[in-house]
Structure formats: structure tokens, C-alpha cells
Design a protein around this motif. Structure first.
Motif, PDB file in Angstrom:
ATOM      1  N   ALA A   1      11.320 -38.836 -15.197  1.00  0.00           N
ATOM      2  CA  ALA A   1       9.937 -38.986 -14.746  1.00  0.00           C
ATOM      3  C   ALA A   1       9.381 -40.319 -15.200  1.00  0.00           C
ATOM      4  CB  ALA A   1       9.089 -37.845 -15.310  1.00  0.00           C
TER       5      ALA A   1
ATOM      6  N   ILE B   1       2.921 -33.081 -16.812  1.00  0.00           N
ATOM      7  CA  ILE B   1       4.176 -33.748 -16.436  1.00  0.00           C
ATOM      8  C   ILE B   1       5.367 -32.809 -16.618  1.00  0.00           C
ATOM      9  CG2 ILE B   1       5.750 -35.657 -16.990  1.00  0.00           C
ATOM     10  CD1 ILE B   1       3.187 -37.317 -17.633  1.00  0.00           C
TER      11      ILE B   1
ATOM     12  N   LYS C   1       5.432 -29.590 -16.370  1.00  0.00           N
ATOM     13  CA  LYS C   1       5.419 -28.623 -15.261  1.00  0.00           C
ATOM     14  C   LYS C   1       5.939 -29.270 -13.976  1.00  0.00           C
ATOM     15  CE  LYS C   1       2.522 -25.195 -13.014  1.00  0.00           C
ATOM     16  NZ  LYS C   1       1.544 -25.375 -11.960  1.00  0.00           N
ATOM     17  N   LYS C   2       5.518 -30.507 -13.720  1.00  0.00           N
ATOM     18  CA  LYS C   2       5.976 -31.215 -12.512  1.00  0.00           C
ATOM     19  C   LYS C   2       7.491 -31.462 -12.557  1.00  0.00           C
ATOM     20  CE  LYS C   2       2.134 -32.309 -10.187  1.00  0.00           C
ATOM     21  NZ  LYS C   2       1.730 -31.256  -9.291  1.00  0.00           N
TER      22      LYS C   2
ATOM     23  N   GLU D   1       9.064 -28.169 -11.728  1.00  0.00           N
ATOM     24  CA  GLU D   1       8.948 -27.867 -10.292  1.00  0.00           C
ATOM     25  C   GLU D   1       9.988 -28.647  -9.500  1.00  0.00           C
ATOM     26  OE1 GLU D   1       4.161 -26.810 -10.237  1.00  0.00           O
ATOM     27  OE2 GLU D   1       4.805 -28.835  -9.696  1.00  0.00           O
ATOM     28  N   ASN D   2      10.180 -29.904  -9.869  1.00  0.00           N
ATOM     29  CA  ASN D   2      11.199 -30.719  -9.195  1.00  0.00           C
ATOM     30  C   ASN D   2      12.598 -30.170  -9.452  1.00  0.00           C
ATOM     31  OD1 ASN D   2      10.397 -33.729  -8.005  1.00  0.00           O
ATOM     32  ND2 ASN D   2       8.817 -32.776  -9.235  1.00  0.00           N
TER      33      ASN D   2
END
Length: 148
Positions: free
Chosen positions: A50, A86, A88-89, A92-93
Motif C-alpha cells: 500500500a 488502511i 481494512k483497505k 479488502e484488496n
């Protein structure tokens, strides 16, 4: 957080950045032994990385245990970038990457203090709390409903 980009890492070129994040979070903050953190399984895993404002801030890895189960491991976000969703994102990815491979089940060994993050992503606690690297963890599992 419109400047957040999460992508599948390209190895070996992205690995030094991944190592730096994990060293900062797991070794320096949590005191985890480097031999436990770098366990020789990175080469057989898919890594996500990320970037926030073009700076590397987080990572995780996906390891495929068999044709039915993936395990998401080593989720780490630098302390300077926490509290913005971040982690969590990234999760999710990672879940999307796994779903795209039609793997029906995902598991994590969640550090107990962060299990609510995984609950928000429909993971369910399983079994008892256990110690991993001297930190309380709980196994959590998510089964995809493949209704596509």
C-alpha cells in the motif's frame, strides 16, 4: 485518503519495502524475532503493498494452503499511517485477490486486539486464544458465498 494505492507487489523489486514495513511493525514495535517474522514462506506467497501519497505504508501476504483455503498473514501498517482505515483497505484488496482465484475460504491468525477489524470483514472467530510470537491471537475464518 484518495491518494491510497494498493497493488499486488512485484517481487523481488518490491520486497525491500515490504521488509522495511514488517521490520518496523513486527520487530521494532512488537519485538518479534526476525527468524519468526521472515519464515521462508515469502517466496511462495502473493504480497500486497500500500502506498499513501506515493510512500509505502502497508503490506500483507496471501499464502495458499491448498486449492480451497488461503491464509492472509503479516498485515502491517506503519504507525505514522494508522487510524485511516488502511489496514481494512489492504484486507479488502487481499480478499478480492483470493475471491478472483475462486478460493472459497480464507483464514487469519488475528492478533486479539485487532479482531474487530476482521469481524467487520465477515470473519468468524474459531477456537481458543493462543500465543504466537508471545502475542495473543485467535484463528478467524471467512467463507465466501459464491453467488456470482
Amino acid at each position: 485518503m484518495s491518494n491510497l494505492v494498493i497493488k499486488v507487489a512485484e517481487l523481488p523489486q518490491d520486497f525491500p519495502a515490504i521488509q522495511a514495513i514488517r521490520k518496523s511493525v513486527f520487530q521494532e514495535e512488537k519485538g518479534i524475532d526476525p527468524a519468526l517474522e521472515f519464515d521462508g514462506k515469502d517466496e511462495i506467497s502473493t504480497h500486497l503493498i500500500a502506498y499513501l501519497n506515493a510512500e509505502v505504508v502497508g503490506t500483507t501476504r496471501i499464502r495458499y494452503l491448498d486449492e480451497k483455503t488461503a491464509k492472509i498473514e503479516r498485515l502491517a501498517v506503519l504507525s505514522t499511517a494508522r487510524g485511516q482505515g488502511i489496514g481494512k483497505k489492504i484486507m479488502e484488496n487481499a480478499l478480492q485477490v483470493i475471491a478472483n482465484k475462486n478460493i472459497p475460504e480464507v483464514m487469519v491468525h488475528a492478533q486479539e486486539y485487532i479482531k474487530d477489524l476482521y469481524k467487520k470483514l465477515d470473519f468468524v472467530e474459531e477456537g481458543e486464544i493462543f500465543e504466537e510470537a508471545s502475542i495473543p491471537h485467535i484463528t478467524m475464518r471467512k467463507v465466501f458465498s459464491h453467488s456470482r
